[in-house]
Design a protein around this motif. Structure first.
Motif, short mmCIF file in Angstrom:
data_model
loop_
_atom_site.label_atom_id
_atom_site.label_comp_id
_atom_site.label_asym_id
_atom_site.label_seq_id
_atom_site.Cartn_x
_atom_site.Cartn_y
_atom_site.Cartn_z
N ILE A 267 -4.99 2.17 5.32
CA ILE A 267 -4.21 1.18 6.06
C ILE A 267 -4.98 0.66 7.27
CG2 ILE A 267 -2.15 0.92 7.52
CD1 ILE A 267 -0.79 2.86 5.45
N LEU A 268 -5.64 1.56 7.99
CA LEU A 268 -6.44 1.13 9.15
C LEU A 268 -7.57 0.20 8.70
CD1 LEU A 268 -6.75 4.49 11.13
CD2 LEU A 268 -5.21 2.58 11.60
N ILE B 221 0.85 -1.19 0.00
CA ILE B 221 0.00 0.00 0.00
C ILE B 221 0.88 1.24 0.00
CG2 ILE B 221 -1.74 1.32 1.23
CD1 ILE B 221 -2.77 -1.24 2.45
N GLU B 222 0.69 2.08 -1.01
CA GLU B 222 1.37 3.37 -1.08
C GLU B 222 0.45 4.33 -1.81
OE1 GLU B 222 4.04 2.96 -5.06
OE2 GLU B 222 4.85 1.97 -3.30
N ASP B 223 0.93 5.53 -2.12
CA ASP B 223 0.09 6.48 -2.85
C ASP B 223 0.11 6.16 -4.35
OD1 ASP B 223 1.83 9.06 -4.29
OD2 ASP B 223 2.88 7.55 -3.13
N ILE C 157 3.59 -1.50 3.93
CA ILE C 157 2.90 -0.22 3.85
C ILE C 157 3.86 0.98 3.85
CG2 ILE C 157 0.82 -1.17 4.92
CD1 ILE C 157 1.55 0.30 7.48
N PHE C 158 3.45 1.97 3.09
CA PHE C 158 4.17 3.23 2.95
C PHE C 158 3.13 4.32 3.25
CE2 PHE C 158 6.43 5.85 -0.64
CZ PHE C 158 6.87 6.76 0.30
N PRO C 159 2.87 4.59 4.54
CA PRO C 159 1.72 5.41 4.94
C PRO C 159 1.75 6.85 4.43
CG PRO C 159 2.59 4.18 6.81
CD PRO C 159 3.59 4.06 5.71
N GLY D 292 4.05 -1.78 -13.96
CA GLY D 292 3.24 -2.15 -15.12
C GLY D 292 2.17 -1.14 -15.43
N ASN D 293 1.99 -0.85 -16.70
CA ASN D 293 0.95 0.07 -17.13
C ASN D 293 -0.44 -0.56 -17.02
OD1 ASN D 293 2.88 2.03 -17.81
ND2 ASN D 293 3.18 1.11 -19.84
N ASP D 294 -0.47 -1.87 -16.77
CA ASP D 294 -1.75 -2.58 -16.71
C ASP D 294 -2.38 -2.54 -15.33
OD1 ASP D 294 0.31 -4.11 -15.63
OD2 ASP D 294 -0.66 -6.02 -16.13
N LEU D 295 -1.71 -1.90 -14.37
CA LEU D 295 -2.21 -1.93 -12.99
C LEU D 295 -3.30 -0.88 -12.79
CD1 LEU D 295 -1.87 -3.14 -10.16
CD2 LEU D 295 -0.23 -1.33 -9.67
N PRO D 296 -4.53 -1.29 -12.49
CA PRO D 296 -5.61 -0.32 -12.25
C PRO D 296 -5.42 0.41 -10.92
CG PRO D 296 -6.45 -2.55 -12.73
CD PRO D 296 -4.99 -2.68 -12.42
N VAL D 297 -6.19 1.47 -10.74
CA VAL D 297 -6.22 2.17 -9.45
C VAL D 297 -7.35 1.57 -8.63
CG1 VAL D 297 -6.62 4.37 -8.30
CG2 VAL D 297 -5.30 4.30 -10.43
N PHE D 298 -6.99 1.06 -7.45
CA PHE D 298 -7.98 0.42 -6.58
C PHE D 298 -8.31 1.32 -5.40
CE2 PHE D 298 -5.49 -3.02 -8.53
CZ PHE D 298 -6.51 -3.70 -9.18
N LYS D 299 -9.59 1.36 -5.02
CA LYS D 299 -10.02 2.20 -3.91
C LYS D 299 -9.80 1.53 -2.56
CE LYS D 299 -13.58 4.55 -6.63
NZ LYS D 299 -15.04 4.82 -6.76
N SER D 300 -9.70 0.21 -2.56
CA SER D 300 -9.52 -0.53 -1.31
C SER D 300 -8.77 -1.82 -1.60
CB SER D 300 -10.87 -0.85 -0.66
OG SER D 300 -11.58 -1.81 -1.44
N VAL D 301 -8.23 -2.41 -0.54
CA VAL D 301 -7.55 -3.69 -0.69
C VAL D 301 -8.55 -4.77 -1.06
CG1 VAL D 301 -6.33 -5.50 0.60
CG2 VAL D 301 -5.59 -3.13 0.77
N ASP D 302 -9.75 -4.68 -0.54
CA ASP D 302 -10.78 -5.66 -0.88
C ASP D 302 -11.08 -5.64 -2.38
OD1 ASP D 302 -12.89 -7.60 0.00
OD2 ASP D 302 -14.22 -6.05 -0.81
#
Length: 233
Positions: A148-149, A14-16, A105-107, A33-43
């Motif tokens: 992270i929490l 987890i980072e920005d 994690i990179f808070p 990778g350019n194929d990595l989507p932006v995810f809103k949560s780890v779930d």
């Protein structure tokens, strides 16, 4: 022999996703990778087609996927990669199912030092200096504490957490993360820190961790340290 990797099955980074070379939620700190989507949560990440396809590739293909180029390059030089180290460490893991045991994690990039080798991504102080000098146009400071929490609370099988920054202990929200780790009883906790900040509340919580590892960053002594790690002495 297939070049598998345990990390997409047991670990989450987890980072920005604002800074150069920052990619939000991903399998590990080295994945590109350019194929990595932006995810809103780890779930959301754990349920994604992206992760399912990556896992399937590792189970069925002889070569590492393109996002694993860093490890592939290291191994081509006959050196030991992070992939190989993690496979060895988590050798009892059963693949084919996702079971998150490790958080990397990179808070935030909040930091009290302006080290000569650092970059805006890793230090808010460096970012402010470079903006003032006209070296960068925008400052992308960040704080992923809430994400992270939420992740610590939602992943009951966590056994390892690795934390870097910025300077974690300088962040005003670090206590929230320390307390969340304590409440979740995550047994193995590792920090990378510059060692310049640690108050009584930090120490009180750290003493409760079952297996604590502290890695202190410094690159010299006396006036060498003072120059490299300004304004620390």
């Amino acid at each position: 022999m297939k070049k598998y990797c345990v990390l997409p099955f047991i670990s989450v980074r987890i980072e920005d996703n604002k800074n150069q070379n920052s990619m939000g939620i991903r399998p590990c700190c080295l994945y590109r990778g350019n194929d990595l989507p932006v995810f809103k949560s780890v779930d959301e990440y754990l349920k994604s087609d992206f992760l399912a396809e990556l896992q399937q590739h590792l189970l069925s293909q002889d070569e590492l996927p393109s996002g694993c180029e860093t490890c592939r390059s290291v191994e081509s030089k006959k050196l030991q990669s992070v992939r190989q180290l993690k496979n060895k460490f988590f050798h009892n893991v059963t693949l084919r199912e996702t079971n998150v045991k490790e958080l990397d994690i990179f808070p935030s990039n909040t930091c009290n030092l302006s080290c000569v080798m650092c970059m805006p991504k890793f230090s808010s102080k460096v970012a402010a200096e470079q903006k003032k000098l006209g070296w960068i146009n925008e400052i992308y400071n960040f704080d992923e504490t809430d994400l992270i929490l939420e992740t610590i609370q939602s992943q009951p099988n966590l056994e390892y957490i690795h934390i870097a920054g910025g300077e974690f202990f300088y962040s005003k929200h670090c206590i929230k993360i320390l307390e969340a780790i304590q409440k979740a009883q995550i047994p193995n906790v590792e920090f990378i820190t510059n060692g310049t900040i640690c108050d009584d509340r930090h120490i009180e919580i750290l003493k409760t961790y079952k297996n604590l590892s502290m890695r202190f960053s410094f690159d010299g002594t006396d006036h060498f340290y003072d120059f490299i790690r300004y304004p620390a002495t």
